[in-house]
Design an enzyme around this catalytic site. Structure first.
Site, PDB file in Angstrom:
ATOM      1  N   HIS A   1       0.753  56.696  12.685  1.00 57.62           N
ATOM      2  CA  HIS A   1       0.550  56.374  14.035  1.00 57.62           C
ATOM      3  C   HIS A   1       1.620  56.318  14.922  1.00 57.62           C
ATOM      4  O   HIS A   1       2.879  56.150  14.591  1.00 57.62           O
ATOM      5  CB  HIS A   1      -0.016  54.882  13.810  1.00 57.62           C
TER       6      HIS A   1
ATOM      7  N   CYS B   1       0.770  59.916  17.978  1.00 52.37           N
ATOM      8  CA  CYS B   1       0.288  59.929  19.180  1.00 52.37           C
ATOM      9  C   CYS B   1       1.656  59.418  20.247  1.00 52.37           C
ATOM     10  O   CYS B   1       2.592  58.768  19.636  1.00 52.37           O
ATOM     11  CB  CYS B   1      -0.664  58.621  19.645  1.00 52.37           C
TER      12      CYS B   1
END
Length: 424
Positions: free
Chosen positions: A88, A141
């Protein structure tokens, strides 16, 4: 070139949590094989940190930071260093409560939520000796800004870089004039999302944070595969920090303080600097007083004040020691999105632009991977000779676009490293 080749590979699936991903362990396994078979790395020169096996060292913030520091500390001119991160990413909005603190800190999210910031990466790359190349692949991301201040060669994250941001995929609202407005809109959106209030993004905006329990299907490739988003929304990060601490008063405005509170000396150096500045402001009796009273910025100052007061009343001055030991030359060093000199020996290949999300995909046959990591492996398997950094990113962009993904990989490095062979 007789230099040593050394690598750190980090794959985090966050099993059993709200943030669970599927493809990160596979990304790291495939990259490990590729380093040995294609690039001639020795097994003993590749360190892997993953949460696949709970009995081994976990990919916590402290462990990743230590492994990166070791990688760089042992480097010599002529060496090749490589770091692949699959997991993440998140963005922390401004929290000092000062009007000129605008922007985001792009971060990677270790298994224990002990965030590692873009500035941490820049400071790490500054320590790489001349003549040694450090390539970073971040399949996460918001990874476009991860190597803070590095020159954007391929991409459109850098709003002020007008000549390069005239790309066809640029959205009409991303001109430099509205950069600050869109930043404020995003910050307010993040604040609402942290309260569990969902605000739909416009159809063309790629900066979707994703709901906590919904799988993002942005231009989803055909078939019955599932696509999840590798962005950790602030609301999920806050929930996970609440679970970890048992404290219920964590919110936008106190995330950095919470991270310092939990991790202390193991927190990001930027977080420790932030605490030192906030403590100084508090001791001068200024904290929150010039936040203008209202809006996001004013709220931040008040939260900071309450937190520091509680800490100091508890006579926990020892707890602030890791912060006080940090060198801070000026207040704006701790601002979110602060920019400084560019590191020269680092190359960042990002899964997407600063304001985009990267895909974690599972095929109908149950095989999971990160969209960027999969594209890199496919391109390398297809081409046996030298693949330059630029070739790799351009081909990955083309491939992901054909597969129906909206994310656009980027290349960040100095001019001299654009046409250098990927990794070595």
């Amino acid at each position: 070139m007789g230099g040593r080749k050394r690598a750190l590979l980090v794959g985090i699936n966050y099993p059993g949590t709200k943030a669970e991903l599927k493809g990160c362990h596979n990304d790291v396994d495939r990259m490990h094989r590729c380093l040995v078979d294609r690039f001639g790395f020795d097994e003993e020169d590749i360190r892997v940190l993953s949460d696949k096996d709970r009995s081994g060292p976990q990919p916590t913030g402290a462990n990743i930071r230590r492994a990166l520091a070791r990688l760089v500390a042992d480097a010599r001119p002529g060496d090749f260093l490589f770091f692949h991160y699959s997991g993440h990413g998140t963005r922390l909005p401004a929290e000092t409560g000062q009007h000129d603190d605008t922007g985001y800190d792009e971060c990677i999210v270790p298994s224990d939520m002990n965030l590692i910031t873009d500035q941490d990466f820049r400071e790490l790359v500054q320590k790489v000796p001349d003549g040694c190349l450090f390539t970073i692949v971040s399949d996460s991301c918001h990874s476009g800004g991860l190597l803070d201040s590095a020159k954007e060669q391929i991409g459109n994250s850098t709003k002020q870089n007008k000549t390069q941001s005239r790309e066809p995929e640029e959205r009409p609202d991303s001109g430099s004039g509205s950069g600050f407005r869109s930043f404020l809109k995003e910050t307010v959106r993040d604040v609402f999302e942290s309260e569990g209030i969902r605000i739909p993004h416009s159809r063309h905006g790629h900066s979707h944070h994703g709901g906590d329990d919904e799988d993002e299907a942005y231009g989803q490739p055909s078939g019955d595969g599932r696509i999840k988003n590798r962005s950790l929304p602030l609301s999920t990060l806050i929930e996970m920090l609440k679970e970890q601490t048992g404290k219920d008063d964590i919110d936008v405005g106190s995330i950095r303080m919470t991270l310092f509170n939990i991790f202390g000396d193991d927190a990001s150096p930027k977080i420790k600097k932030f605490m030192k500045v906030m403590l100084g402001k508090f001791n001068q009796g200024q904290s929150g007083e010039h936040g203008g009273g209202g809006g996001v910025m004013g709220m931040v100052g008040a939260l900071a004040q309450e937190f520091l007061k509680a800490k100091l009343d508890g006579n926990e001055e020892e707890a602030f020691k890791p912060a006080l030991e940090q060198e801070v030359h000026s207040v704006d060093e701790v601002y979110a999105g602060t920019k400084a000199w560019a590191p020269n020996n680092g190359i960042l290949i990002s899964g997407c632009q600063t304001n985009q999300t990267s895909a974690d995909a599972t095929t109908p046959k149950g095989v999971s991977f990160g969209a960027l990591s999969n594209a890199i492996q496919t391109i390398l398997a297809d081409k046996h000779g030298k693949v330059t950094n630029k070739d790799l990113v351009m081909k990955a962009r083309e491939m992901l676009s054909k597969q129906g993904y909206t994310q656009q990989p980027g290349l960040y490095c100095s001019d001299e490293h654009v046409h250098v062979a990927f990794i070595c």
